[in-house]
Design an enzyme around this catalytic site. Sequence first.
Site, mmCIF file in Angstrom:
data_model
loop_
_atom_site.group_PDB
_atom_site.id
_atom_site.type_symbol
_atom_site.label_atom_id
_atom_site.label_comp_id
_atom_site.label_asym_id
_atom_site.label_seq_id
_atom_site.Cartn_x
_atom_site.Cartn_y
_atom_site.Cartn_z
ATOM 1 C CG HIS A 1 -2.190 -0.934 0.606
ATOM 2 N ND1 HIS A 1 -3.195 -0.456 -0.199
ATOM 3 C CD2 HIS A 1 -2.361 -2.255 0.694
ATOM 4 C CE1 HIS A 1 -3.963 -1.464 -0.542
ATOM 5 N NE2 HIS A 1 -3.489 -2.575 -0.010
ATOM 6 C CB CYS B 1 -8.794 -1.825 -10.959
ATOM 7 S SG CYS B 1 -9.370 -3.142 -9.907
ATOM 8 C CD GLU C 1 -9.506 -8.160 -5.291
ATOM 9 O OE1 GLU C 1 -8.524 -7.454 -5.022
ATOM 10 O OE2 GLU C 1 -10.534 -8.187 -4.583
ATOM 11 N NE ARG D 1 -1.238 -6.342 -2.509
ATOM 12 C CZ ARG D 1 -2.407 -5.764 -2.787
ATOM 13 N NH1 ARG D 1 -3.515 -6.488 -2.853
ATOM 14 N NH2 ARG D 1 -2.480 -4.483 -3.011
ATOM 15 C CG ASP E 1 -5.450 -8.978 -3.333
ATOM 16 O OD1 ASP E 1 -4.478 -9.228 -2.592
ATOM 17 O OD2 ASP E 1 -6.284 -8.090 -3.079
ATOM 18 N NE ARG F 1 -11.389 -2.112 -3.149
ATOM 19 C CZ ARG F 1 -10.085 -2.339 -3.214
ATOM 20 N NH1 ARG F 1 -9.622 -3.241 -4.055
ATOM 21 N NH2 ARG F 1 -9.258 -1.649 -2.477
HETATM 22 C C1 PEP Z 1 -5.916 -5.716 -6.490
HETATM 23 O O1 PEP Z 1 -5.888 -6.613 -5.640
HETATM 24 O O2 PEP Z 1 -5.386 -5.823 -7.613
HETATM 25 C C2 PEP Z 1 -6.598 -4.441 -6.198
HETATM 26 C C3 PEP Z 1 -6.735 -3.521 -7.130
HETATM 27 O O3 PEP Z 1 -7.023 -4.239 -4.909
HETATM 28 P P1 PEP Z 1 -6.044 -3.757 -3.725
HETATM 29 O O4 PEP Z 1 -4.700 -3.443 -4.324
HETATM 30 O O5 PEP Z 1 -6.690 -2.585 -3.104
HETATM 31 O O6 PEP Z 1 -6.026 -4.977 -2.858
HETATM 32 MG MG MG Z 2 -7.181 -6.467 -3.894
#
Ligand code: PEP
Ligand code: MG
Length: 571
Positions: free
Chosen positions: A188, A501, A430, A464, A454, A331
């Site tokens: 993040h 996304c 995901e 990740r 994900d 979302r």
């Molecule tokens: C993903 O998992 O690709 C996604 C866009 O959601 P986040 O990165 O917020 O988990």
């Molecule tokens: Mg995700």
Amino acid sequence: MQGIAASPGIAIGKVYLFKKEILEIDFRPIEENQIHREIARFEEAKHKTREQLEAIQKKLADNMSDEEVDIFSAHLLMVSDPTLSYSVERYIMVNRLNAEAALEKSINEIWEMFQGLDDEYLKERATDIKDVGTSMLYNLAGKEMASLSRLDSEVIVVSPDLTPSDTARMDSDKVLGFVTDAGGRTSHTAIMARSLEIPAVVGVRNATYLLKGGETAIVDGSSGIVYFNPTDEQLDYYYLLKESYSHNKHMLQELRNLPAITTDGRRVEMVANIGVPKDVKVALKNGAEGIGLFRTEFLFMDRATFPSEDEQFKAYKMVVEQMAGRPVIFRTLDVGGDKNLGYMDFPRELNPFLGWRAIRIGLDRPDILKTQLRAILRTSHYGCLRIMYPMIISVEEIRKANWILNEAKDELRKNNIPFNNNIQVGIMVETPAAALIADRLIEEVDFFSIGTNDLTQYTLAVDRGNETIAHLYQPMHPAVLKLIKMVIDASHKAGKWTGICGELAGEETAAVVLLGMGLDEFSMSAGSIPIIKKQIRIVSYEDAKNIADRVLSMSSSNEIAEYLDSITKPF
Ligand code: PEP
Ligand code: MG
């Protein structure tokens, strides 16, 4: 130092070491003649905490919501609360404990008492007690609590790791760059840095051990290299590079209002990922045709209570109004995993990413999901929006979530509150499970958006955010690409559409392959939109399809990378 390139661009500035110290509480018995001194120390800490809270309140006054103003007022009241003072004084006088120990014991007791209450609102106050208690303990110890919210000058933040709440609270105008010991490209911190267009290198491992703060640093967020105490030659070189980077960025901006269309006429949507309403400005600046992912959870972080329906509605309305008719995909709350809320009880889990997160929480706590859906529905009257559920693995989950959505609609209808009844509803793909049954899931929804961050971690079983195995985290692994292709094909067969996304949508090397696979929408950190648009505008769909077919027939990530490298023409 070599780390992982997390957000492109060059930053040059002074290091600000951001380390959250774990405060060791010193439990010490005292003599009778020390009682007065300990009580005076406690009083002084109280006074200082009050002053600090008042200063923050003053500084943030214009940007705070009513609820946040209330929270600060409640914190101020807690500092002066007679129950707390009485308890601390009793521990000092009767149990002959030092002020730190007396305060810690008192805070814990009050915290436990609030935790045990049935009333949800009062229960949530327990977190405030802890917050206030921690500030007072720091003041007693004469230590400053680290925070990025009050930076005096422009700095490069070097930290073991940054939580979403650290970055949400930070004074982003003063942060030139980030360097963290931990993290991967889709952690993040990295995502946040890209959306704020702040150069960042993550996964450097030992930066915080080697630095004291105050050193000059160069952060090259495009190559993942960080220089500390650089030579004059290195500085000269990087000042030039920084200038040329801004120049390139400026040139790409000229594509801003042009469509992402191939030379033979296939047009795809270029949209942005956002976390908070203020990200919309950056999205529009980069020519976003909509918002492909609004990570609504950021509105729920760095606060002491759940945002009310009205508060959510206000923030959501601000986003759709600024987007002026362009679609915004909301979302629903995606917490759990690495994103916890201080005011909500999360179970202790061995594998939080495989645990109680995303839609699983929404379905277990329909009160939270329904409040959010009501706020989103109300917003639909003011602009164009779509709804998307995160981390789906089954048809039942979609049906249950839609059932809650219908309940929310009924409630609004009963109260004559206007909303758009034809909102498109989609899911994030995901999990490998969702990709493998995409043909069944598409019957329940209007669109798919693939969360490759994900999807890669679950398909390859590679965390990740774990820098030790970052080299195994390969979104362009044949297994991941195969799943992506299945999802796109399933949606097209049903006459529907698919976007991505996850961060892969903004990767320059992946653009042509995803285009060739038939992807309809690319949603990414806004700063990447111009470069991906450029990639799409220089190829034909026919060529892209051939390239994608070839890539899909390959057996390894290395083979794919080498092939794509060989056909990339510099421009
Ligand atoms: C993903 O998992 O690709 C996604 C866009 O959601 P986040 O990165 O917020 O988990
Ligand atoms: Mg995700």
